[in-house]
Design a protein around this motif. Structure first.
Motif, short mmCIF file in Angstrom:
data_model
loop_
_atom_site.label_atom_id
_atom_site.label_comp_id
_atom_site.label_asym_id
_atom_site.label_seq_id
_atom_site.Cartn_x
_atom_site.Cartn_y
_atom_site.Cartn_z
N CYS A 102 15.87 40.67 -32.45
CA CYS A 102 17.27 40.38 -32.15
C CYS A 102 18.20 41.01 -33.20
N HIS A 103 18.81 40.20 -34.05
CA HIS A 103 19.70 40.72 -35.11
C HIS A 103 18.95 41.08 -36.38
N THR A 120 14.31 48.76 -31.50
CA THR A 120 15.19 48.08 -30.58
C THR A 120 15.78 46.88 -31.30
N ALA A 121 16.73 46.22 -30.66
CA ALA A 121 17.38 45.04 -31.24
C ALA A 121 18.26 44.43 -30.14
N VAL A 125 23.50 45.19 -31.63
CA VAL A 125 22.96 45.79 -32.85
C VAL A 125 22.43 47.20 -32.58
N ARG A 126 22.02 47.46 -31.34
CA ARG A 126 21.45 48.78 -31.01
C ARG A 126 22.39 49.94 -31.34
N PRO A 127 23.70 49.85 -31.06
CA PRO A 127 24.57 50.97 -31.45
C PRO A 127 24.60 51.19 -32.97
N ASP A 128 24.57 50.12 -33.74
CA ASP A 128 24.56 50.24 -35.20
C ASP A 128 23.30 50.98 -35.67
N GLU A 137 15.59 52.29 -28.37
CA GLU A 137 15.07 52.10 -27.03
C GLU A 137 15.42 50.70 -26.55
N ASP A 138 15.76 50.58 -25.28
CA ASP A 138 16.07 49.28 -24.68
C ASP A 138 14.81 48.76 -23.99
N LYS A 139 13.86 48.28 -24.81
CA LYS A 139 12.59 47.77 -24.33
C LYS A 139 12.31 46.43 -25.00
#
Length: 168
Positions: A102-103, A120-121, A125-128, A137-139
């Protein structure tokens, strides 16, 4: 049996602490909860009380085989502390098993070691991570050598399986 450090402070996401810790302990691993102050009790976002075993100033990365960073509001507070960031950095540099959900991956940004790592996150947080040079990756779970990251509590079953498997 592996010795696993868990970095938390107040407002950790309860289930992102309790579920992985339970899976790690069930697999025979020894857990040490680390915060700024030994002996105190931190409280999760939903009221879970977590006893702190050691202060960050009293531990060394070489005392542990792996690292777990649960999410919630805890990682954002931890990443403001140089000792916490240096502790995490040591695990990444040594390619020791390092797990964050997560974070939790926010702490990796502070280390300066995200460039080229697959992660991933949580969706905010993914853009950071991307801007810090990570391959995002969005997995449910992303495994990059000994670095295991995950998105949300919905992914805990896959995350827990991956972290236990990484320690085998």
């Amino acid at each position: 049996m592996s010795k696993i450090a868990v970095l938390v402070t107040d407002f950790v996401e309860d289930i992102e602490y309790t579920s992985p810790v339970e899976a790690l302990e069930k697999a025979g691993n020894d857990i040490t909860v680390i915060e700024f102050e030994a002996g105190k009790t931190v409280e999760g976002k939903h009221g879970t009380k977590i006893k702190v075993d050691k202060a960050i100033s009293d531990v060394k990365p070489e005392d542990f085989d792996g690292l777990l960073i649960p999410g919630g509001f805890s990682p954002d507070q931890l990443r403001d502390d140089e000792k916490m960031v240096d502790f995490v950095k040591s695990f990444l540099l040594a390619s020791k098993p390092t797990f964050a959900i997560c974070h939790g991956p926010q702490l990796f940004i502070q280390t300066g070691l995200t460039k080229g790592r697959k992660m991933t996150a949580y969706n905010t947080v993914r853009p950071d991570l991307y801007y810090a040079g990570a391959e995002v990756e969005d997995k449910a779970v992303v495994v990059d050598n000994n670095l295991v990251t995950s998105r949300t509590p919905d992914d805990l079953d896959q995350f827990n399986a991956a972290i236990v498997d990484t320690l085998k």
